[in-house]
Design a protein around this motif. Structure first.
Motif, PDB file in Angstrom:
ATOM      1  N   VAL A  15       4.130  -5.815 -11.016  1.00 12.29           N
ATOM      2  CA  VAL A  15       3.908  -7.031 -10.226  1.00 12.29           C
ATOM      3  C   VAL A  15       5.174  -7.874 -10.282  1.00 12.29           C
ATOM      4  O   VAL A  15       5.760  -8.066 -11.358  1.00 12.29           O
ATOM      5  CB  VAL A  15       2.711  -7.838 -10.758  1.00 12.29           C
ATOM      6  N   VAL A  16       5.595  -8.363  -9.130  1.00 19.60           N
ATOM      7  CA  VAL A  16       6.787  -9.193  -9.032  1.00 19.60           C
ATOM      8  C   VAL A  16       6.373 -10.632  -8.753  1.00 19.60           C
ATOM      9  O   VAL A  16       5.531 -10.878  -7.883  1.00 19.60           O
ATOM     10  CB  VAL A  16       7.709  -8.685  -7.901  1.00 19.60           C
ATOM     11  N   ALA A  17       6.923 -11.562  -9.517  1.00 17.11           N
ATOM     12  CA  ALA A  17       6.638 -12.983  -9.345  1.00 17.11           C
ATOM     13  C   ALA A  17       7.853 -13.659  -8.718  1.00 17.11           C
ATOM     14  O   ALA A  17       8.985 -13.518  -9.212  1.00 17.11           O
ATOM     15  CB  ALA A  17       6.319 -13.623 -10.690  1.00 17.11           C
ATOM     16  N   LEU A  18       7.632 -14.372  -7.624  1.00 19.19           N
ATOM     17  CA  LEU A  18       8.733 -14.989  -6.886  1.00 19.19           C
ATOM     18  C   LEU A  18       8.978 -16.427  -7.343  1.00 19.19           C
ATOM     19  O   LEU A  18       8.051 -17.228  -7.449  1.00 19.19           O
ATOM     20  CB  LEU A  18       8.445 -14.988  -5.384  1.00 19.19           C
ATOM     21  N   GLY A  19      10.242 -16.749  -7.592  1.00 17.77           N
ATOM     22  CA  GLY A  19      10.626 -18.113  -7.947  1.00 17.77           C
ATOM     23  C   GLY A  19      11.074 -18.927  -6.759  1.00 17.77           C
ATOM     24  O   GLY A  19      11.217 -20.153  -6.850  1.00 17.77           O
ATOM     25  N   ALA A  37       7.698 -19.831  -3.490  1.00 15.49           N
ATOM     26  CA  ALA A  37       7.661 -19.778  -4.942  1.00 15.49           C
ATOM     27  C   ALA A  37       6.209 -19.747  -5.395  1.00 15.49           C
ATOM     28  O   ALA A  37       5.371 -20.490  -4.885  1.00 15.49           O
ATOM     29  CB  ALA A  37       8.380 -20.999  -5.526  1.00 15.49           C
ATOM     30  N   GLY A  38       5.920 -18.884  -6.353  1.00 14.25           N
ATOM     31  CA  GLY A  38       4.551 -18.730  -6.826  1.00 14.25           C
ATOM     32  C   GLY A  38       3.854 -17.522  -6.249  1.00 14.25           C
ATOM     33  O   GLY A  38       2.760 -17.157  -6.721  1.00 14.25           O
ATOM     34  N   ASP A  39       4.437 -16.884  -5.243  1.00  8.70           N
ATOM     35  CA  ASP A  39       3.836 -15.667  -4.695  1.00  8.70           C
ATOM     36  C   ASP A  39       3.986 -14.509  -5.687  1.00  8.70           C
ATOM     37  O   ASP A  39       4.997 -14.394  -6.386  1.00  8.70           O
ATOM     38  CB  ASP A  39       4.503 -15.268  -3.376  1.00  8.70           C
ATOM     39  N   LEU A  40       2.960 -13.661  -5.720  1.00  7.36           N
ATOM     40  CA  LEU A  40       3.014 -12.414  -6.474  1.00  7.36           C
ATOM     41  C   LEU A  40       2.991 -11.251  -5.497  1.00  7.36           C
ATOM     42  O   LEU A  40       2.341 -11.325  -4.453  1.00  7.36           O
ATOM     43  CB  LEU A  40       1.818 -12.273  -7.417  1.00  7.36           C
ATOM     44  N   ILE A  41       3.665 -10.168  -5.858  1.00  3.18           N
ATOM     45  CA  ILE A  41       3.618  -8.944  -5.066  1.00  3.18           C
ATOM     46  C   ILE A  41       3.284  -7.778  -5.992  1.00  3.18           C
ATOM     47  O   ILE A  41       4.055  -7.460  -6.902  1.00  3.18           O
ATOM     48  CB  ILE A  41       4.949  -8.675  -4.343  1.00  3.18           C
ATOM     49  N   PHE A  42       2.110  -7.171  -5.796  1.00  2.00           N
ATOM     50  CA  PHE A  42       1.770  -5.914  -6.451  1.00  2.00           C
ATOM     51  C   PHE A  42       2.497  -4.817  -5.671  1.00  2.00           C
ATOM     52  O   PHE A  42       2.270  -4.658  -4.467  1.00  2.00           O
ATOM     53  CB  PHE A  42       0.264  -5.683  -6.413  1.00  2.00           C
ATOM     54  N   THR A  43       3.375  -4.068  -6.330  1.00  6.13           N
ATOM     55  CA  THR A  43       4.347  -3.246  -5.610  1.00  6.13           C
ATOM     56  C   THR A  43       3.893  -1.829  -5.297  1.00  6.13           C
ATOM     57  O   THR A  43       4.634  -1.065  -4.697  1.00  6.13           O
ATOM     58  CB  THR A  43       5.670  -3.184  -6.384  1.00  6.13           C
ATOM     59  N   GLY A  44       2.668  -1.457  -5.676  1.00  2.00           N
ATOM     60  CA  GLY A  44       2.179  -0.118  -5.383  1.00  2.00           C
ATOM     61  C   GLY A  44       1.932   0.673  -6.654  1.00  2.00           C
ATOM     62  O   GLY A  44       2.414   0.321  -7.737  1.00  2.00           O
ATOM     63  N   THR A  45       1.169   1.758  -6.523  1.00  4.12           N
ATOM     64  CA  THR A  45       0.760   2.539  -7.688  1.00  4.12           C
ATOM     65  C   THR A  45       1.218   3.989  -7.580  1.00  4.12           C
ATOM     66  O   THR A  45       1.287   4.539  -6.478  1.00  4.12           O
ATOM     67  CB  THR A  45      -0.776   2.478  -7.852  1.00  4.12           C
ATOM     68  N   PRO A  46       1.537   4.615  -8.720  1.00  2.82           N
ATOM     69  CA  PRO A  46       1.892   6.041  -8.698  1.00  2.82           C
ATOM     70  C   PRO A  46       0.668   6.929  -8.493  1.00  2.82           C
ATOM     71  O   PRO A  46      -0.475   6.458  -8.457  1.00  2.82           O
ATOM     72  CB  PRO A  46       2.502   6.282 -10.083  1.00  2.82           C
ATOM     73  N   GLU A  47       0.926   8.223  -8.400  1.00  7.75           N
ATOM     74  CA  GLU A  47      -0.150   9.207  -8.277  1.00  7.75           C
ATOM     75  C   GLU A  47      -1.028   9.216  -9.516  1.00  7.75           C
ATOM     76  O   GLU A  47      -0.638   8.728 -10.578  1.00  7.75           O
ATOM     77  CB  GLU A  47       0.432  10.596  -8.056  1.00  7.75           C
ATOM     78  N   GLY A  48      -2.225   9.791  -9.373  1.00  8.55           N
ATOM     79  CA  GLY A  48      -3.123   9.927 -10.508  1.00  8.55           C
ATOM     80  C   GLY A  48      -4.277   8.947 -10.525  1.00  8.55           C
ATOM     81  O   GLY A  48      -5.009   8.878 -11.519  1.00  8.55           O
ATOM     82  N   VAL A  49      -4.452   8.185  -9.444  1.00  9.82           N
ATOM     83  CA  VAL A  49      -5.573   7.247  -9.404  1.00  9.82           C
ATOM     84  C   VAL A  49      -6.886   8.033  -9.510  1.00  9.82           C
ATOM     85  O   VAL A  49      -7.006   9.145  -8.996  1.00  9.82           O
ATOM     86  CB  VAL A  49      -5.557   6.397  -8.119  1.00  9.82           C
ATOM     87  N   ALA A  50      -7.850   7.442 -10.209  1.00 14.54           N
ATOM     88  CA  ALA A  50      -9.127   8.122 -10.415  1.00 14.54           C
ATOM     89  C   ALA A  50     -10.170   7.098 -10.831  1.00 14.54           C
ATOM     90  O   ALA A  50      -9.868   5.927 -11.066  1.00 14.54           O
ATOM     91  CB  ALA A  50      -8.993   9.220 -11.475  1.00 14.54           C
ATOM     92  N   GLY A  77       0.815  -1.217   0.000  1.00 15.86           N
ATOM     93  CA  GLY A  77       0.000   0.000   0.000  1.00 15.86           C
ATOM     94  C   GLY A  77       0.844   1.260   0.000  1.00 15.86           C
ATOM     95  O   GLY A  77       1.936   1.296   0.571  1.00 15.86           O
ATOM     96  N   ARG A  78       0.350   2.303  -0.688  1.00 11.52           N
ATOM     97  CA  ARG A  78       0.953   3.652  -0.675  1.00 11.52           C
ATOM     98  C   ARG A  78       2.469   3.612  -0.819  1.00 11.52           C
ATOM     99  O   ARG A  78       3.208   4.071   0.042  1.00 11.52           O
ATOM    100  CB  ARG A  78       0.579   4.382   0.624  1.00 11.52           C
ATOM    101  N   ASN A  79       2.957   3.109  -1.947  1.00 14.41           N
ATOM    102  CA  ASN A  79       4.387   2.864  -2.076  1.00 14.41           C
ATOM    103  C   ASN A  79       5.076   3.758  -3.103  1.00 14.41           C
ATOM    104  O   ASN A  79       6.198   3.490  -3.494  1.00 14.41           O
ATOM    105  CB  ASN A  79       4.654   1.390  -2.402  1.00 14.41           C
TER     106      ASN A  79
END
Length: 231
Positions: free
Chosen positions: A86-90, A195-208, A31-33
């Protein structure tokens, strides 16, 4: 093995340039990254990262060059877009050092963390979990996984999102408050990563907000585009 009800299929994402698939375990989100997004949400500084989950079956795989579709969800009148690396872990582990965390990255994808902002806002006010705002069906459109062995390590690439041809979000990955290795390392102190985990790393400004009929086109340089229409 015999089951009392039908077992659900494995959630898997296509791998770019391959006929193979990446099986998904857990889906973590940071969140908020991004600095400017944190500011637009009323925060400043480098607070410790925090995380929430999406169910892995909330993912909507979108093949390269195709336009995916996402149904406008129920119980909201304020659906927001959030474009993310999104980061995919091996591989995984616990209490990983920054060096160990960096080596866990198998690949990258472009994803959307779609958010029922009104429901999330109400949950925040009441001190409740965010699942109703973040973890609903089809809340995670995502493109193919690109192997890090092909892309190299992504650190300063541009990230962007257009809605109906109008630029809404734009930044670069070096604007992350907590970079990929730092996020993985911190997260591994809270959960055993696998292994197999995903991480959504956060979003830049401008969400709407978006509405039915909108076409979202986003990307990260080196990973191609993710196209999604809201139905």
């Amino acid at each position: 093995m015999e089951y009392v009800i039908p077992a659900l299929p494995v959630v898997a994402l296509p791998v770019a340039g391959s006929k193979a698939f990446f099986p998904v375990h857990r889906v973590y989100c940071v969140g908020r990254n991004y600095v400017e997004h944190a500011k637009e949400m009323g925060f400043t500084g480098r607070e410790d990262p925090f995380f929430f989950f999406k169910p892995n079956d909330a993912l909507v795989p979108v093949a390269e060059g195709e336009t995916g579709s996402m149904a406008y969800p129920s119980k909201t009148s304020n659906l927001h877009h959030e474009i993310e690396l999104v980061v995919a872990l091996g591989k995984g582990g616990v209490n990983l050092s920054l060096e160990e965390a960096a080596e866990c990255v198998w690949g990258y994808a472009v994803g959307l963390d779609m958010t029922r902002r009104d429901l999330q806002g109400e949950a925040k006010k009441l001190g409740r979990p965010w699942e109703v705002g973040k973890g609903f069906e089809q809340s995670g459109p995502i493109g193919p996984i690109h192997p890090r062995s092909v892309t190299g390590t992504l650190e300063k690439n541009a990230i962007w999102l257009d809605v109906n041809g109008e630029r809404r979000q734009t930044s670069t990955l070096d604007k992350l408050i907590w970079n990929v290795a730092e996020s993985i390392s911190f997260l591994s102190g809270l959960f055993e990563l696998k292994a197999g985990d995903l991480i959504f790393t956060g979003t830049p400004e401008g969400v709407a907000a978006v509405v039915k009929g909108d076409v979202l086109v986003g990307g990260v340089d080196g990973l191609g585009e993710l196209r999604v229409k809201i139905d």
